[in-house]
Write a protein that holds these residues in place. Structure first.
Motif, PDB file in Angstrom:
ATOM      1  N   ILE A   1     -19.530  59.460 -16.980  1.00 18.38           N
ATOM      2  CA  ILE A   1     -19.878  60.791 -16.473  1.00 18.38           C
ATOM      3  C   ILE A   1     -21.198  61.211 -17.105  1.00 18.38           C
ATOM      4  N   VAL A   2     -22.110  61.725 -16.286  1.00 19.74           N
ATOM      5  CA  VAL A   2     -23.345  62.331 -16.790  1.00 19.74           C
ATOM      6  C   VAL A   2     -23.442  63.733 -16.212  1.00 19.74           C
ATOM      7  N   THR A   3     -23.452  64.757 -17.057  1.00 20.05           N
ATOM      8  CA  THR A   3     -23.591  66.129 -16.581  1.00 20.05           C
ATOM      9  C   THR A   3     -25.071  66.489 -16.486  1.00 20.05           C
ATOM     10  N   GLY A   4     -25.367  67.420 -15.594  1.00 22.70           N
ATOM     11  CA  GLY A   4     -26.761  67.807 -15.388  1.00 22.70           C
ATOM     12  C   GLY A   4     -27.599  66.629 -14.945  1.00 22.70           C
TER      13      GLY A   4
ATOM     14  N   GLY B   1     -27.402  49.335  -4.902  1.00 22.52           N
ATOM     15  CA  GLY B   1     -26.290  48.403  -5.050  1.00 22.52           C
ATOM     16  C   GLY B   1     -25.247  48.804  -6.061  1.00 22.52           C
ATOM     17  N   GLY B   2     -25.355  50.006  -6.622  1.00 25.35           N
ATOM     18  CA  GLY B   2     -24.402  50.468  -7.617  1.00 25.35           C
ATOM     19  C   GLY B   2     -23.305  51.330  -7.025  1.00 25.35           C
ATOM     20  N   GLU B   3     -22.461  51.863  -7.884  1.00 25.73           N
ATOM     21  CA  GLU B   3     -21.359  52.734  -7.471  1.00 25.73           C
ATOM     22  C   GLU B   3     -21.519  54.091  -8.141  1.00 25.73           C
ATOM     23  N   ALA B   4     -21.380  55.144  -7.349  1.00 24.14           N
ATOM     24  CA  ALA B   4     -21.520  56.500  -7.886  1.00 24.14           C
ATOM     25  C   ALA B   4     -20.817  57.485  -6.984  1.00 24.14           C
ATOM     26  N   VAL B   5     -20.403  58.601  -7.583  1.00 25.42           N
ATOM     27  CA  VAL B   5     -19.824  59.708  -6.849  1.00 25.42           C
ATOM     28  C   VAL B   5     -20.420  60.998  -7.392  1.00 25.42           C
ATOM     29  N   ALA B   6     -20.673  61.954  -6.517  1.00 28.50           N
ATOM     30  CA  ALA B   6     -21.263  63.220  -6.924  1.00 28.50           C
ATOM     31  C   ALA B   6     -20.168  64.235  -7.243  1.00 28.50           C
ATOM     32  N   HIS B   7     -20.474  65.116  -8.215  1.00 28.94           N
ATOM     33  CA  HIS B   7     -19.575  66.202  -8.588  1.00 28.94           C
ATOM     34  C   HIS B   7     -20.428  67.445  -8.775  1.00 28.94           C
ATOM     35  N   GLY B   8     -20.081  68.526  -8.075  1.00 30.99           N
ATOM     36  CA  GLY B   8     -20.904  69.723  -8.112  1.00 30.99           C
ATOM     37  C   GLY B   8     -20.282  70.891  -8.834  1.00 30.99           C
TER      38      GLY B   8
ATOM     39  N   ARG C   1     -20.167  52.452 -13.284  1.00 29.50           N
ATOM     40  CA  ARG C   1     -19.865  53.321 -12.148  1.00 29.50           C
ATOM     41  C   ARG C   1     -20.027  54.752 -12.652  1.00 29.50           C
ATOM     42  N   VAL C   2     -20.802  55.557 -11.927  1.00 30.03           N
ATOM     43  CA  VAL C   2     -21.288  56.817 -12.479  1.00 30.03           C
ATOM     44  C   VAL C   2     -20.771  58.018 -11.691  1.00 30.03           C
ATOM     45  N   VAL C   3     -20.259  59.003 -12.435  1.00 31.53           N
ATOM     46  CA  VAL C   3     -19.960  60.319 -11.869  1.00 31.53           C
ATOM     47  C   VAL C   3     -21.166  61.200 -12.163  1.00 31.53           C
ATOM     48  N   VAL C   4     -21.859  61.589 -11.098  1.00 31.01           N
ATOM     49  CA  VAL C   4     -23.113  62.342 -11.217  1.00 31.01           C
ATOM     50  C   VAL C   4     -22.799  63.825 -11.046  1.00 31.01           C
ATOM     51  N   ASN C   5     -22.836  64.568 -12.145  1.00 31.08           N
ATOM     52  CA  ASN C   5     -22.543  66.005 -12.080  1.00 31.08           C
ATOM     53  C   ASN C   5     -23.826  66.811 -12.082  1.00 31.08           C
ATOM     54  N   ASP C   6     -23.920  67.762 -11.181  1.00 30.90           N
ATOM     55  CA  ASP C   6     -25.009  68.740 -11.221  1.00 30.90           C
ATOM     56  C   ASP C   6     -24.619  69.915 -10.347  1.00 30.90           C
ATOM     57  N   LEU C   7     -24.776  71.109 -10.896  1.00 28.48           N
ATOM     58  CA  LEU C   7     -24.425  72.318 -10.159  1.00 28.48           C
ATOM     59  C   LEU C   7     -25.508  72.687  -9.161  1.00 28.48           C
ATOM     60  N   GLY C   8     -26.732  72.188  -9.415  1.00 27.21           N
ATOM     61  CA  GLY C   8     -27.832  72.501  -8.520  1.00 27.21           C
ATOM     62  C   GLY C   8     -28.327  73.910  -8.687  1.00 27.21           C
TER      63      GLY C   8
ATOM     64  N   ARG D   1     -27.874  63.331  -4.014  1.00 24.94           N
ATOM     65  CA  ARG D   1     -29.058  62.502  -3.798  1.00 24.94           C
ATOM     66  C   ARG D   1     -29.161  61.412  -4.869  1.00 24.94           C
ATOM     67  N   VAL D   2     -28.817  61.750  -6.115  1.00 30.25           N
ATOM     68  CA  VAL D   2     -28.836  60.744  -7.167  1.00 30.25           C
ATOM     69  C   VAL D   2     -27.761  59.692  -6.914  1.00 30.25           C
ATOM     70  N   ALA D   3     -26.579  60.144  -6.517  1.00 32.26           N
ATOM     71  CA  ALA D   3     -25.510  59.192  -6.187  1.00 32.26           C
ATOM     72  C   ALA D   3     -25.944  58.276  -5.044  1.00 32.26           C
ATOM     73  N   ASP D   4     -26.632  58.846  -4.047  1.00 33.59           N
ATOM     74  CA  ASP D   4     -27.141  58.025  -2.938  1.00 33.59           C
ATOM     75  C   ASP D   4     -28.142  56.990  -3.437  1.00 33.59           C
ATOM     76  N   ASP D   5     -29.011  57.395  -4.367  1.00 30.19           N
ATOM     77  CA  ASP D   5     -30.001  56.463  -4.918  1.00 30.19           C
ATOM     78  C   ASP D   5     -29.314  55.303  -5.630  1.00 30.19           C
ATOM     79  N   ILE D   6     -28.256  55.612  -6.366  1.00 28.84           N
ATOM     80  CA  ILE D   6     -27.521  54.559  -7.077  1.00 28.84           C
ATOM     81  C   ILE D   6     -26.881  53.596  -6.092  1.00 28.84           C
ATOM     82  N   ARG D   7     -26.241  54.143  -5.063  1.00 25.17           N
ATOM     83  CA  ARG D   7     -25.598  53.282  -4.073  1.00 25.17           C
ATOM     84  C   ARG D   7     -26.622  52.451  -3.300  1.00 25.17           C
ATOM     85  N   ALA D   8     -27.781  53.047  -3.011  1.00 24.72           N
ATOM     86  CA  ALA D   8     -28.819  52.317  -2.293  1.00 24.72           C
ATOM     87  C   ALA D   8     -29.327  51.120  -3.093  1.00 24.72           C
TER      88      ALA D   8
END
Length: 304
Positions: free
Chosen positions: A13-16, A66-73, A35-42, A57-64
């Motif tokens: 998990i990475v916050t902000g 070839g990695g694995e990521a999910v966004a958390h807001g 595998r990354v949980v991308v947290n950002d409140l925006g 958008r960061v999660a999309d960049d990771i997946r693009a």
């Protein structure tokens, strides 16, 4: 699979993580197999909601890549948001190995102009926003350890030189970042029995929060090396969040450009003990003699 990737299979998990240092950390972890949980409140620099969250958008960049990521807001400075953050990792990937606390923003004022709301907002996001994710991640890891599945867990929290030395015009930010160091030391002492290592970094990099400070600082002379790029800090953060950092806990590292420094905190210096109560005059005389023997404190940022 690249066997040299030091976070292969870990869930982080990475916050902000929508911008700046957090984004750099998230991408660096993914590049090392996490595998990354991308947290950002925006939100904006002042903590008010922005038009959209950059976490996806960061999660999309990771997946693009070839990695694995999910966004958390969610708002990780609330119990609901912190619980949801940990739950997202567990429900998506079935485990949690590393928590990187990074979220924050600024409301800079000189002390006499610092409103109570500006104090509360900055302390809430930085300090409470470290405490709550740490609390709920630690509760999960403790349960795992008690069930006989002791984790190889890591927490990397984000302090600042302002928290170590102080910074003029940043009383709220400096106090919160100093509190993060204290929280790191306590967490390292309490959680080691459950397989959790806890460290902090004090980074210097060009982000939205520091763009005014570092606007003129670009590449090192004749090298093309951008010393203030956020990506310079991430390799240390990735190592601290990996199993390879075994045995390293309760430490604070300063990271800037190509430099890494182990910071050494308060230690007893010169001392005097008369074995009885001092009078004020005697205490003054003793204190002045001790100060003459002591190392001078580091300068507060912006003082002069």
């Amino acid at each position: 699979m690249n066997a040299r990737r030091i976070c292969e299979g870990r869930v982080v998990i990475v916050t902000g993580a929508g911008r700046g240092l957090g984004r750099a950390h998230a991408l660096a972890y993914a590049a090392e197999g996490a595998r990354v949980v991308v947290n950002d409140l925006g939100v904006g620099l002042d903590g008010t909601p922005g038009p959209d969250s950059p976490a996806s958008r960061v999660a999309d960049d990771i997946r693009a890549a070839g990695g694995e990521a999910v966004a958390h807001g969610g708002d990780i400075a609330t119990t609901e948001g912190a619980v949801s953050l940990v739950r997202t990792a567990l429900e998506t990937y079935g485990r949690l190995d590393t928590l990187v606390n990074n979220a924050g923003f600024l409301r800079d004022r000189m002390l006499v102009n610092l409103d109570e709301d500006d104090w509360d907002a900055v302390v809430r996001v930085h300090l409470k926003g470290h405490f709550l994710p740490l609390k709920h991640a630690a509760a999960h890891w403790r349960a795992e350890a008690k069930a006989g599945r002791t984790p190889v867990a890591r927490v990397v929290s984000t302090s600042s030189g302002a928290g170590l030395l102080g910074s003029v015009g940043q009383g709220n930010y400096s106090a919160a970042k100093a509190g993060i160091v204290g929280l790191t030391l306590v967490a390292a002492a309490e959680l080691g029995r459950y397989g959790v290592q806890v460290n902090a970094i004090a980074p210097a990099a060009r982000t939205r929060m520091t763009e005014r400070t570092f606007a003129e600082t670009m590449a090192a002379p004749d090298s093309g090396f951008d010393t203030m790029a956020p990506e310079n800090v991430s390799p240390l953060v990735v190592w601290l969040g990996s199993a390879a950092s075994a045995g390293v806990t309760g430490r604070v590292f300063e990271a800037e450009g190509g430099r890494i420094t182990v910071m050494e905190g308060w230690r007893p210096g010169p001392t005097a003990d008369r074995g009885a109560r001092w009078t004020p005059a005697e205490a003054a005389d003793a204190a002045l003699k001790l100060l003459a023997e002591a190392e001078p404190p580091g300068p507060v940022y912006g003082a002069g």
